[in-house]
Every structure is written in C-alpha cells, then in structure tokens.
Design a protein around this motif. Structure first.
Motif, mmCIF file in Angstrom:
data_model
loop_
_atom_site.group_PDB
_atom_site.id
_atom_site.type_symbol
_atom_site.label_atom_id
_atom_site.label_comp_id
_atom_site.label_asym_id
_atom_site.label_seq_id
_atom_site.Cartn_x
_atom_site.Cartn_y
_atom_site.Cartn_z
ATOM 1 N N LEU A 1 -18.091 7.378 -2.639
ATOM 2 C CA LEU A 1 -17.863 6.395 -1.573
ATOM 3 C C LEU A 1 -18.665 5.112 -1.752
ATOM 4 C CD1 LEU A 1 -17.888 8.986 1.340
ATOM 5 C CD2 LEU A 1 -15.900 8.003 0.230
ATOM 6 N N HIS A 2 -19.801 5.192 -2.484
ATOM 7 C CA HIS A 2 -20.668 4.012 -2.621
ATOM 8 C C HIS A 2 -21.174 3.862 -4.049
ATOM 9 C CE1 HIS A 2 -20.767 3.687 1.764
ATOM 10 N NE2 HIS A 2 -20.929 5.003 1.774
ATOM 11 N N VAL B 1 -11.776 10.699 -7.339
ATOM 12 C CA VAL B 1 -12.200 9.296 -7.169
ATOM 13 C C VAL B 1 -13.336 8.977 -8.152
ATOM 14 C CG1 VAL B 1 -13.346 7.689 -5.574
ATOM 15 C CG2 VAL B 1 -11.437 9.092 -4.771
ATOM 16 N N ASN C 1 -12.672 6.273 -11.136
ATOM 17 C CA ASN C 1 -13.415 5.012 -11.119
ATOM 18 C C ASN C 1 -14.321 4.889 -12.337
ATOM 19 O OD1 ASN C 1 -12.112 4.463 -8.776
ATOM 20 N ND2 ASN C 1 -13.862 4.741 -7.428
ATOM 21 N N ARG D 1 -10.416 1.391 -9.042
ATOM 22 C CA ARG D 1 -11.273 1.116 -7.874
ATOM 23 C C ARG D 1 -10.694 1.880 -6.693
ATOM 24 N NH1 ARG D 1 -12.822 -5.249 -8.616
ATOM 25 N NH2 ARG D 1 -13.748 -4.933 -10.662
ATOM 26 N N ASN E 1 -10.236 4.241 -3.512
ATOM 27 C CA ASN E 1 -10.897 4.775 -2.325
ATOM 28 C C ASN E 1 -10.320 6.165 -2.093
ATOM 29 O OD1 ASN E 1 -12.388 2.417 -1.623
ATOM 30 N ND2 ASN E 1 -10.416 1.498 -1.038
ATOM 31 N N SER F 1 -8.815 7.241 0.416
ATOM 32 C CA SER F 1 -7.488 7.171 1.054
ATOM 33 C C SER F 1 -6.369 6.858 0.050
ATOM 34 C CB SER F 1 -7.492 6.124 2.162
ATOM 35 O OG SER F 1 -7.866 4.881 1.618
ATOM 36 N N ASP F 2 -6.727 6.462 -1.170
ATOM 37 C CA ASP F 2 -5.703 6.191 -2.199
ATOM 38 C C ASP F 2 -5.202 7.478 -2.853
ATOM 39 O OD1 ASP F 2 -6.007 3.416 -1.899
ATOM 40 O OD2 ASP F 2 -7.730 3.410 -3.260
#
Ligand SMILES: NC(=O)C1=CN([C@@H]2O[C@H](COP(=O)(O)OP(=O)(O)OC[C@H]3O[C@@H](n4cnc5c(N)ncnc54)[C@H](O)[C@@H]3O)[C@@H](O)[C@H]2O)C=CC1
Ligand SMILES: N[C@@H](CC=O)C(=O)O
Length: 346
Positions: free
Chosen positions: A133-134, A229, A233, A239, A241, A243-244
């Motif tokens: 997430l970060h 994710v 990434n 990139r 998220n 939700s993708d």
C-alpha cells in the motif's frame, strides 16, 4: 566483525522465530555470514516492551509466556508496548517489523517503518501492508535517508522470490507471473482433499502459524491480492493499487467440488497472477481455478507455494518452497539482513 543491533516490533510467531534463530545460530553467522546480531529491544501490543542496549538474552525471549504484559516479568521490562521508544531510542541499526498485516491501510506498521527510516534505521519486514500500500513512498524515504527497506518475506515467506526475480532475472524481460501465493489456503485445500472440513483445516493452519490474524484474509484472497500488487509493482513496473486487482477466494469451494476434482484428476488452487500487455498496461487477478493434473502448479500441496515467472528470454521459470511458517518467515528477515550487510556492511 560487524554486529547488528536489532529491535523487534511485534513479537508473535515470526519475530519469536527470529529470536529462536538468533539463539540457535548467532555464533555460526559470525563465520558463515560475517556478522552477528544483538537484540536490543522488543515491543508488542499484547506482551509489552523491553529495551537493553547491552543485548537481551534471545533464549529468554523465546521462552517468554504468551500472556498479556509478559515483558513486565523480565528485569527492565514493561507491560506497555512503547513502540516509538523501542523503534527510535533502543539504539537499533535495524528494525524487524512483524506486526499484523492490515490490508486496508497498512497501519500501524507503515508508521513504524516511517519512524525507523526517518531516524536513519534500516527496516526489514514480513508485513505485506506497508509494502503493497505504501511501497513506493517507503522506498523513496529509505533512499533519502541512506538506509534499506527490505521485505523478502512479504511474498512466499522465506522462499526467495522478490530478490531472485529482481536480481537473477534482471534483463530477462518479465512479462507476467502466476502462482499459488498463500500457504493457508493451499493448506486448507490440501487438507479438504484429505477429508478435513473447511473449518477444521483453517483451525489447523492457525495452530501451525500460517494464517493471518483474521484468516478470512487468507481464504477470501485478500492476502494474495496484496502479494500480487507487490510482485506486479516490483517486477512489471506496474503502479497497481489493491482495487485494480479482481479478487475472490476459496470459501465457496465445497467438499463435493474437491471430491469431483480429485475424481477427474484435477485440483482446485487459489491463483494470483498479473501480466503486461503490448501497450504496457498490467492486468491482475486472484481467483480459485480448477487446474488439470498436468498443470505445473497442480501438484503443489500443503503450505508450499510456487510462482511461475513468464519472461521473454527464458519462458517460464518456476520457484517453489514454503509460503508460510514461523521459522521459514523468520529466515526471510535473516536474508534481508544479509542483503543489508552486502550493501552497507563493514
Ligand atoms: N506467519 C507466516 O507464515 C507469515 C507471516 N507474514 C506476515 O508477518 C507478520 C507477522 O506474522 P506473525 O508473526 O505470524 O503474526 P502474529 O499474529 O503471530 O504476530 C503479530 C504480533 O504483532 C503484535 N502487534 C499487533 N499490533 C501491534 C502494534 N500496534 N504494536 C505492536 N505490536 C503489535 C501482536 O500482538 C502479535 O504478537 C504479519 O504481517 C504476517 O502477515 C508474512 C509471511 C508469512
Ligand atoms: N497467512 C499467509 C502468511 C504469509 O504471507 C499465508 O498463509 O500465506
């Protein structure tokens, strides 16, 4: 001889496993790896906290009972978790962050990582939340402070996947990947095949230290979604998220579904995958799939995970190994410290 001062944030299965590794192997690391480790602080919401800049006895830490406020039983210990003090002021060079994975906002672990990195302290973590997430922000923060942010254990526990793909497959042009990326759900599917009910198998996975604090994260696919994710990434320059990534789990698979699949020579598996199309955009999903017996992932059983990387120059490269487990994941923290030593050591 380099000695790394380490503070452990979260003292559940994984960091207790790391203390066990220190208790059993610190002397041989001096010879084999060129460094040793001194645990200078531990903090845990449930157990409390303790700091000793001269070093805590790893064996004594491992033997600590899992009781509320248990650190108060040790000389200098406290029943309260002074997380910020332990992270910033225990004198640690490295923070081993292994609190629970929060799949919604990555907190409070992300704040713990920020505190350490801003203070010029390396971070090794097995926590998927901050990375998924970060990750970009934390990597940039680490670079600005000339320290490392390492997270090999966030995907497939101690089985080397992230560094292997990033380093050994560099230049192969990775186009996508598909894998079994959750130990608990694979263990549950395997045990259902062996005759256990879904709930019995989840309980076993919890007892064995595989499951998340909330095991619905494992069986509904949310844990795999974070791992997809992270890998996309990291390796596909995506990139994404959370939700993708479309996501469903294994909780709707019945004993009858498993029996039918077995009779057909097939296996249900929870598959996380991502691929880059010719325009460069990345599509990713998590879903249960019925794999024919001939599929390379069909025979992967128990808490073992596997991922196949599809690359332009090599075709499929598949890595398989433990996907969960206390000691297995603690090993990932050690591998991160080895990586830090390679760059910053001496
Ligand atoms: N167990 C495994 O096989 C693997 C675990 N992971 C990840 O590693 C991390 C640790 O896993 P486990 O040790 O198995 O979990 P665990 O649930 O056994 O331990 C987590 C510990 O963090 C503590 N904690 C929670 N919130 C806290 C806070 N705000 N401040 C301080 N301490 C806090 C809890 O009291 C608990 O003792 C998790 O993020 C998990 O997703 C990653 C790969 C494999
Ligand atoms: N709960 C997870 C632990 C590792 O990430 C799993 O079962 O894979």
């Amino acid at each position: 001889m380099t000695e790394y001062k380490i503070a452990l944030v979260g003292f559940g299965g994984v960091n207790r496993g790391f203390a066990q590794l220190v208790a059993d192997h610190n002397a041989e690391w001096k010879v084999a790896l060129g460094f040793s480790v001194r645990i200078v602080g531990v903090t845990d919401l449930f157990l409390g906290s303790i700091v000793d800049k001269d070093g805590l006895d790893a064996k004594q830490l491992v033997a600590l009972p899992t009781e509320k406020g248990a650190f108060a039983q040790l000389p200098g210990g406290n029943a309260e978790a002074f997380n910020e003090t332990v992270i910033k002021h225990s004198g640690a060079d490295i923070i081993a962050e292994a609190t629970f994975t929060n799949p919604v906002d990555g907190e409070p672990a992300t704040t713990f990582c920020r505190w350490a990195l801003e203070s010029g302290i390396h971070v090794v973590t097995t926590n998927k939340g901050p990375v998924a997430l970060h990750g970009a922000e934390l990597k940039a923060l680490a670079r600005r402070n000339n320290v490392a942010f390492e997270y090999e254990g966030a995907v497939m526990s101690g089985t080397p996947v992230i560094r292997l793909a990033r380093q050994a497959l560099a230049g192969s042009n990775i186009l996508g990947f598909e894998g079994i990326l959750n130990g608990t759900s694979n263990y549950v599917l395997t045990q259902m095949k062996n005759g256990l009910t879904f709930n019995e198998a989840v309980t076993q996975a919890q007892q064995l230290g595989y499951a998340e604090a909330d095991p619905s994260a494992d069986v509904e696919g949310f844990d795999v979604r974070l791992k997809v994710v992270i890998l996309a990434n990291e390796l596909l320059d995506a990139r994404l998220n959370v939700s993708d990534v479309t996501c469903s789990g294994i909780s709707n698979i019945t004993a009858q579904d498993i029996a039918q699949a077995t009779a057909d020579g097939a296996s249900w598996k929870l598959i996380g995958c991502a691929e880059r199309d010719v325009q460069g955009s990345v599509r990713a999903s998590v879903e249960a799939r019925l794999l024919p017996g001939t599929h390379p992932l069909a025979g992967i059983g128990g808490a073992i995970n596997a991922v196949s990387f599809h690359s332009e120059l090599l075709g499929a490269v598949t890595v398989s190994g433990p996907g969960a487990g206390r000691i297995e994941t603690a090993f990932a923290l050690l591998s991160d410290i080895v990586a830090i030593h390679t760059v910053y050591g001496k």
